[in-house]
Design a protein around this motif. Structure first.
Motif: not given
Length: 129
Positions: A1-22
């Protein structure tokens, strides 16, 4: 899996109950499960729907001022009482209790971040001005 920067002002971050973040498209959906982290550039009242009260029935909400200054208002819990005003400046946050109606008003250009469970959230027109 590649880790890349996320523009926080262009995306929402979802934290699922199962521990997945996207990162997701910045759409607030009151029917979705999982925690949502939202970051906004705010220039005026329209950017924070200052003419509405909002409430989150599934969880508390963290409201944070990252830059600038905002005012967080809590609707009175009893008729005849005054709104409660909390002023947030850069680097500060407040926790809005679950089920408490609230609204935001910027003091000028600001950046804000909030974290809550969106399921069951509602908006209501503000009729007191």
């Amino acid at each position: 899996m590649t880790v890349t920067p996320i523009d926080l002002f262009a995306s929402f971050i979802r934290l699922d109950e199962g521990g997945r973040v996207r990162a997701e498209q910045p759409v607030f959906d009151a029917e979705r499960d999982g925690w949502q982290l939202m970051t906004f550039h705010v220039r005026g009242d329209a950017d924070v729907h200052a003419d509405h009260w909002e409430v989150h029935s599934a969880a508390d909400e963290v409201v944070s001022c990252l830059d600038g200054a905002i005012r967080l208002y809590l609707r009175p819990e009893q008729p005849g009482h005054e709104e409660e005003e909390i002023r947030l400046v850069a680097g500060t946050a407040a926790i809005v209790p679950r089920g408490r109606w609230h609204r935001l008003a910027p003091d000028g250009p600001s950046d804000i971040m909030s974290v809550t469970l969106p399921r069951g959230s509602r908006l209501e027109n503000r009729t007191d001005g």
